[in-house]
Design a protein around this motif. Structure first.
Motif, PDB file in Angstrom:
ATOM      1  N   HIS A 182      -5.701  -3.353   0.374  1.00  0.00           N
ATOM      2  CA  HIS A 182      -4.282  -2.991   0.494  1.00  0.00           C
ATOM      3  C   HIS A 182      -3.718  -2.359  -0.781  1.00  0.00           C
ATOM      4  N   ARG A 183      -4.616  -1.869  -1.662  1.00  0.00           N
ATOM      5  CA  ARG A 183      -4.168  -1.251  -2.917  1.00  0.00           C
ATOM      6  C   ARG A 183      -3.224  -0.076  -2.640  1.00  0.00           C
ATOM      7  N   SER A 184      -2.466   0.282  -3.656  1.00  0.00           N
ATOM      8  CA  SER A 184      -1.509   1.374  -3.516  1.00  0.00           C
ATOM      9  C   SER A 184      -2.205   2.683  -3.161  1.00  0.00           C
ATOM     10  N   THR A 185      -1.616   3.402  -2.207  1.00  0.00           N
ATOM     11  CA  THR A 185      -2.163   4.712  -1.847  1.00  0.00           C
ATOM     12  C   THR A 185      -1.328   5.828  -2.467  1.00  0.00           C
ATOM     13  N   SER A 208       0.816  -1.225   0.000  1.00  0.00           N
ATOM     14  CA  SER A 208       0.000   0.000   0.000  1.00  0.00           C
ATOM     15  C   SER A 208       0.849   1.275   0.000  1.00  0.00           C
TER      16      SER A 208
END
Ligand SMILES: [Zn+2]
Ligand SMILES: [Zn+2]
Length: 390
Positions: free
Chosen positions: A91-94, A23
């Motif tokens: 938990h995707r990239s922020t 993330s």
């Protein structure tokens, strides 16, 4: 003897680490928070020595064995890619425009998982170095690590790394003796002529015919050199530019970029020289100045047969499916810098036939592989650092 498997609490902690890393991705040379996350995580496992700032943001954790013996190094990569993630899971990239699309978050977690086992039971002899390397994707990280005094002091005897490989059945251990991944380098050609009025191109020197010629000749070069090349080689034009979008001006500047690729370093060197000679002769004919730059250099990854055997033995003991590939892979890995300097092995771990390919926007590291990777590495440690050797 402690079993090879981690318990469910430990696996939960590792999965949480993987998702945290996923993330908060950072691209090559900027892996500051990633390195900090790893450093904090490893504290609980009390390594014998921590070495920071290796080749930039790199860091290493040393676990000493009971008696003296060889040093085994396990490498993971810290960097993510400049790719926008299209996944929507929690938990995707922020970080906009950045994501872990090569599974380096998973590789880091596997190497960190070894710390759980090493802290619970130190190796009988020798020592283990867990290395987290920066900037793999640009081909610069390994070279910088290997040029760093702090790293050289660790003096590894054997180096190990794996890469997850979509398109192969989950958990399949993919190996090859000697050449495993190819070598490549980026060639940047700049052609300098003279601008002139588009109505009087004869008063200037346009790089357009030369750029077109270079592209055509490069596309034929591998075919024309077949009798001199030992193995698979490839030249791919990846970028070209001539002048400006200004209709009143005949161009004075041109650029052609190409990626040169081969299984063997010798072939790549031969191809590079052919490309340089081609540019030189065309530029001279057209009265142009030229400059050639090189970037993103990846040497071939060449596996040591004994290290390959050690991984295969581990896979056998764990009952994992195995695939011994006939040809080296066309992609490159900067782990080639390590296998040039030390005996070692890079092997593949199947990430599933259905998994999106590496560097695709919807890719995510399959967490089922965490335990598998940790077990293979740990098996190698127990095999090579068991007691009773001279
Ligand atoms: Zn990658
Ligand atoms: Zn990668």
């Amino acid at each position: 003897m402690r079993p090879l498997k981690l318990d469910s609490g430990e696996m939960d902690r590792l999965r949480q680490l993987r998702r945290t890393l996923h993330s908060r991705p950072e691209t090559a040379h900027r892996e500051f928070k990633t390195a900090e996350t790893i450093k904090q995580y490893m504290k609980a496992y009390r390594p014998s020595q921590v070495v920071e700032h290796i080749g930039g943001t790199g860091l290493a954790f040393v676990f000493d064995g009971i008696e003296s013996g060889p040093t085994l190094l396990f490498r993971a990569e810290l960097d993510a890619l400049p790719i926008t993630e299209t996944n929507t899971f929690q938990h995707r990239s922020t970080v906009p425009g950045t994501s872990h699309k090569c599974g380096h978050d998973g590789h880091m977690t596997m190497v960190a998982g070894l710390a759980h086992l090493l802290a619970a039971q130190p190796p009988q002899r020798g020592r283990v170095v867990l290395l987290f390397q920066p900037a793999e994707e640009t081909g610069e990280g390994a070279a910088r690590v290997l040029a760093d005094e702090n790293f050289l002091r660790l003096k590894p005897d054997y180096v190990f790394a794996l890469h997850n490989l979509p398109g192969y059945d989950l958990h399949t251990v993919i190996t090859r003796y000697r050449h495993f991944a190819g070598s490549s380098r980026g060639m940047m050609i700049t052609l300098k002529g003279k601008t002139s009025h588009a109505g009087e191109p004869e008063n200037g020197i346009s790089p357009a015919p030369a750029a077109a010629d270079i592209i055509k000749r490069f596309n034929r070069l591998v075919d024309d050199s077949q009798d001199r090349l030992k193995q698979f080689s490839l030249i791919t034009i990846i970028y070209a530019l001539i002048g400006e979008p200004a209709f009143g001006t005949s161009p004075g500047l041109g650029k052609v970029y190409a990626t040169l690729r081969a299984y063997e370093d010798d072939d790549l060197a031969f191809l590079s020289q052919q490309c340089v000679d081609t540019v030189k002769s065309i530029a001279q004919q057209e009265n142009l100045h030229y400059e050639i730059g090189w970037t993103e250099e990846f040497p071939a990854t060449v596996n040591d047969p004994d290290c390959v055997d050690s991984v295969r033995k581990a896979a056998d003991s764990l009952g994992l499916p195995q695939l011994h590939v006939e040809n080296p892979f066309r992609w490159t890995e900067d782990f080639g810098h390590f296998t040039h300097a030390y005996k070692g092995v890079l092997f593949g771990l199947g990430a599933g036939k259905q998994s999106p390919q590496l560097h695709n926007p919807d890719y995510d590291f399959p967490e089922e592989l965490l335990q598998t990777g940790i077990s293979i590495f740990h098996h190698v440690i127990r095999d090579l650092l068991k007691g009773g050797h001279s």
